[in-house]
Scaffold this motif. Sequence first.
Motif, PDB file in Angstrom:
ATOM      1  N   LYS A  43       0.837  -1.208   0.000  1.00 14.89           N
ATOM      2  CA  LYS A  43       0.000   0.000   0.000  1.00 14.89           C
ATOM      3  C   LYS A  43       0.866   1.250   0.000  1.00 14.89           C
ATOM      4  N   GLU A  44       1.879   1.265   0.829  1.00 14.35           N
ATOM      5  CA  GLU A  44       2.788   2.411   0.906  1.00 14.35           C
ATOM      6  C   GLU A  44       3.523   2.611  -0.419  1.00 14.35           C
ATOM      7  N   TYR A  45       3.971   1.520  -1.025  1.00 13.27           N
ATOM      8  CA  TYR A  45       4.656   1.601  -2.320  1.00 13.27           C
ATOM      9  C   TYR A  45       3.731   2.205  -3.373  1.00 13.27           C
ATOM     10  N   LEU A  46       2.501   1.692  -3.461  1.00 19.51           N
ATOM     11  CA  LEU A  46       1.556   2.190  -4.454  1.00 19.51           C
ATOM     12  C   LEU A  46       1.254   3.673  -4.234  1.00 19.51           C
ATOM     13  N   LYS A  47       1.065   4.045  -2.994  1.00 16.62           N
ATOM     14  CA  LYS A  47       0.790   5.443  -2.666  1.00 16.62           C
ATOM     15  C   LYS A  47       1.958   6.330  -3.095  1.00 16.62           C
ATOM     16  N   ASN A  48       3.179   5.902  -2.813  1.00 13.64           N
ATOM     17  CA  ASN A  48       4.368   6.669  -3.185  1.00 13.64           C
ATOM     18  C   ASN A  48       4.555   6.757  -4.698  1.00 13.64           C
ATOM     19  N   GLN A  49       4.051   5.774  -5.437  1.00 14.58           N
ATOM     20  CA  GLN A  49       4.154   5.768  -6.900  1.00 14.58           C
ATOM     21  C   GLN A  49       2.979   6.483  -7.577  1.00 14.58           C
ATOM     22  N   GLY A  50       2.064   7.016  -6.775  1.00 14.08           N
ATOM     23  CA  GLY A  50       0.949   7.788  -7.319  1.00 14.08           C
ATOM     24  C   GLY A  50      -0.285   6.985  -7.683  1.00 14.08           C
ATOM     25  N   TYR A  51      -0.355   5.727  -7.284  1.00 10.41           N
ATOM     26  CA  TYR A  51      -1.524   4.897  -7.557  1.00 10.41           C
ATOM     27  C   TYR A  51      -2.623   5.195  -6.541  1.00 10.41           C
ATOM     28  N   GLU A  52      -3.872   5.143  -7.004  1.00 14.95           N
ATOM     29  CA  GLU A  52      -5.035   5.253  -6.132  1.00 14.95           C
ATOM     30  C   GLU A  52      -6.085   4.273  -6.623  1.00 14.95           C
ATOM     31  N   GLY A  53      -6.917   3.810  -5.709  1.00 12.94           N
ATOM     32  CA  GLY A  53      -8.015   2.938  -6.087  1.00 12.94           C
ATOM     33  C   GLY A  53      -7.990   1.607  -5.377  1.00 12.94           C
ATOM     34  N   LYS A  54      -8.785   0.681  -5.941  1.00 10.68           N
ATOM     35  CA  LYS A  54      -8.885  -0.669  -5.389  1.00 10.68           C
ATOM     36  C   LYS A  54      -8.067  -1.609  -6.263  1.00 10.68           C
ATOM     37  N   PHE A  55      -7.363  -2.519  -5.612  1.00 14.97           N
ATOM     38  CA  PHE A  55      -6.510  -3.459  -6.326  1.00 14.97           C
ATOM     39  C   PHE A  55      -6.703  -4.857  -5.762  1.00 14.97           C
ATOM     40  N   ILE A  80      -7.106  -4.474  -1.816  1.00 14.45           N
ATOM     41  CA  ILE A  80      -6.530  -3.395  -1.037  1.00 14.45           C
ATOM     42  C   ILE A  80      -7.014  -2.068  -1.617  1.00 14.45           C
ATOM     43  N   ILE A  81      -7.132  -1.093  -0.765  1.00 13.26           N
ATOM     44  CA  ILE A  81      -7.570   0.244  -1.181  1.00 13.26           C
ATOM     45  C   ILE A  81      -6.449   1.221  -0.875  1.00 13.26           C
ATOM     46  N   VAL A  82      -6.079   1.982  -1.886  1.00 10.53           N
ATOM     47  CA  VAL A  82      -5.042   3.003  -1.726  1.00 10.53           C
ATOM     48  C   VAL A  82      -5.697   4.340  -1.958  1.00 10.53           C
ATOM     49  N   LYS A  83      -5.579   5.217  -0.955  1.00  6.74           N
ATOM     50  CA  LYS A  83      -6.187   6.567  -1.047  1.00  6.74           C
ATOM     51  C   LYS A  83      -5.111   7.607  -1.105  1.00  6.74           C
TER      52      LYS A  83
END
Length: 83
Positions: A43-55, A80-83
Amino acid sequence: MGLSEERKKYYAITELDLDIPQISSKMHEHISSAIDEALDKVKEYLKNQGYEGKFQANVNVFVREEGETPRLIQTVKTKIIVK
């Protein structure tokens, strides 16, 4: 807890259907701790890479006993949900 149980350590590797590296946890004494860490890290990686949404994620859990090769013991499918 028996002697064999004390030597078991678990780690988890998270895989997504995205072009990102696999993300793994450190070694843990409990399966749930390994899964939680792997999911938090992805989740932290995706957030840092600019991803948002459900995966959709697959978390592969491995056990390693002293002197043995790690082996897959469980696969957990989760969202997982990334906001």
